[in-house]
Design an enzyme around this catalytic site. Structure first.
Site, PDB file in Angstrom:
ATOM      1  N   ILE A 123       0.826  -1.199   0.000  1.00  0.00           N
ATOM      2  CA  ILE A 123       0.000   0.000   0.000  1.00  0.00           C
ATOM      3  C   ILE A 123       0.863   1.254   0.000  1.00  0.00           C
ATOM      4  O   ILE A 123       1.919   1.304   0.644  1.00  0.00           O
ATOM      5  CB  ILE A 123      -0.982  -0.008   1.198  1.00  0.00           C
ATOM      6  CG1 ILE A 123      -2.064   1.057   1.024  1.00  0.00           C
ATOM      7  CG2 ILE A 123      -0.238   0.158   2.510  1.00  0.00           C
ATOM      8  CD1 ILE A 123      -3.229   0.905   1.995  1.00  0.00           C
ATOM      9  N   GLY A 183       0.680  -5.190   1.478  1.00  0.00           N
ATOM     10  CA  GLY A 183      -0.547  -5.346   0.714  1.00  0.00           C
ATOM     11  C   GLY A 183      -0.399  -6.246  -0.491  1.00  0.00           C
ATOM     12  O   GLY A 183      -1.388  -6.825  -0.965  1.00  0.00           O
ATOM     13  N   ASP A 234      -1.427  -9.598   0.498  1.00  0.00           N
ATOM     14  CA  ASP A 234      -2.895  -9.683   0.469  1.00  0.00           C
ATOM     15  C   ASP A 234      -3.377  -9.988  -0.947  1.00  0.00           C
ATOM     16  O   ASP A 234      -4.288 -10.803  -1.136  1.00  0.00           O
ATOM     17  CB  ASP A 234      -3.512  -8.357   0.925  1.00  0.00           C
ATOM     18  CG  ASP A 234      -3.245  -8.037   2.387  1.00  0.00           C
ATOM     19  OD1 ASP A 234      -3.857  -8.683   3.256  1.00  0.00           O
ATOM     20  OD2 ASP A 234      -2.446  -7.134   2.659  1.00  0.00           O
ATOM     21  N   GLU A 272       3.161  -5.471   7.557  1.00  0.00           N
ATOM     22  CA  GLU A 272       2.307  -4.611   8.381  1.00  0.00           C
ATOM     23  C   GLU A 272       2.754  -4.561   9.844  1.00  0.00           C
ATOM     24  O   GLU A 272       2.630  -3.525  10.499  1.00  0.00           O
ATOM     25  CB  GLU A 272       0.852  -5.097   8.305  1.00  0.00           C
ATOM     26  CG  GLU A 272       0.148  -4.778   7.004  1.00  0.00           C
ATOM     27  CD  GLU A 272       0.372  -5.819   5.924  1.00  0.00           C
ATOM     28  OE1 GLU A 272      -0.319  -5.760   4.900  1.00  0.00           O
ATOM     29  OE2 GLU A 272       1.250  -6.705   6.109  1.00  0.00           O
ATOM     30  N   ASP A 281      -4.914  -6.287   7.175  1.00  0.00           N
ATOM     31  CA  ASP A 281      -6.376  -6.245   7.263  1.00  0.00           C
ATOM     32  C   ASP A 281      -7.088  -6.357   5.918  1.00  0.00           C
ATOM     33  O   ASP A 281      -8.279  -6.062   5.828  1.00  0.00           O
ATOM     34  CB  ASP A 281      -6.836  -4.970   7.986  1.00  0.00           C
ATOM     35  CG  ASP A 281      -6.346  -3.687   7.326  1.00  0.00           C
ATOM     36  OD1 ASP A 281      -5.742  -3.764   6.233  1.00  0.00           O
ATOM     37  OD2 ASP A 281      -6.568  -2.599   7.905  1.00  0.00           O
TER      38      ASP A 281
END
Length: 270
Positions: free
Chosen positions: A66, A121, A124, A144, A152
């Site tokens: 991210i 991210g 993810d 993270e 998340d």
């Protein structure tokens, strides 16, 4: 296909190649990324000509995760009221989750081709893909934890089903970096390649092989695999019986059987 700010998308040989295209920013996931990936996968789902998908990153790295500038902008919108802040943050997190749910829910198989950094991210994202492949020197990290938060957007929910609970916990608690061969040994990636060129050639070859199969059979196979993540064996057997009661009437079955008996390559309708 529309012009995208964070991606380049090409369709060839029935394979959609989705390239994260911010190499000057290490393919960090900015606001354009999160919005556009939903549009891209809606197009993929709606386009019958697309039989398989490859996600890769432009330049030296897959993605650094991210965009921290985006996180900072979210933080700048918070005010003094804890309840309202929590509501705003919850809505933003669910919005980001929807971007990778679009990948996971895609009817077509999605293959990730990973070189260089695959951090935060980006883990993810690849966790939402069907298969993952990397260069031997690719670097993976659930980053993270090192910026003081829990992942998340899907890593902690999807990764245990890929590499197992214990290994996921180790990587999530420590944030340590693993490279391609260790990732392969734990099942995070299916196969490693010497360099980025060999990686893309190999993954595109696998995607084209998938694209040559019956789209109806591929769709049913992916749906059953996804269904079994959250259901019992007897539920899955009941579901496939109902599903195939319709799908076995497809012309694809006759095409495949005829081609097999005549030792010809089958050609399936989109």
């Amino acid at each position: 296909m529309s012009d995208y700010k964070a991606f380049n998308v090409v369709l060839a040989d029935k394979v959609a190649h989705v390239v994260i295209n911010r190499p000057e920013k290490v393919n960090a996931m900015n606001a354009d990324f999160w919005r556009e990936i939903i549009d891209i996968f809606r197009w993929i789902d709606d386009t019958d000509e697309v039989r398989a998908v490859v996600i890769s990153g432009a330049g030296k790295h897959f993605s650094s995760g991210i965009d921290l500038m985006m996180l900072a902008s979210v933080g700048s919108q918070l005010g003094p009221d804890v309840g309202r802040n929590a509501e705003k943050l919850r809505r933003k997190i669910l919005e980001l989750q929807a971007s990778f749910n679009a990948v996971d829910n895609c009817r077509k198989p999605v293959l990730a081709a990973i070189q260089g950094y695959c951090l935060g991210g980006a883990i993810d994202l690849i966790s939402a893909c069907d298969m993952r492949y990397s260069t031997v020197d690719a670097q993976f990290s659930i980053k993270e934890i090192d910026i003081g938060m829990a992942a998340d957007v899907g890593t902690l929910q999807r990764l245990p089903r890929i590499i197992g609970d214990g290994m996921m916990r180790e990587l999530a608690f420590t944030g340590r970096t693993i490279e391609g061969e260790e990732a392969r040994s734990m099942g995070l990636v299916n196969r490693t390649y010497a360099d980025a060129d060999a990686l893309l050639d190999g993954v595109m070859g696998i995607a084209r092989e998938i694209a040559s199969k019956s789209p109806v059979a591929i769709r049913g196979t992916k749906e059953m695999i996804r269904y079994m993540r959250d259901h019992r064996v007897d539920d899955g057997l009941e579901y496939i019986a109902t599903w195939n009661a319709a799908m076995l009437q497809s012309a694809d079955l006759r095409v495949a059987m005829t081609a097999h008996m005549s030792k010809q390559k089958p050609e399936f309708a989109d």
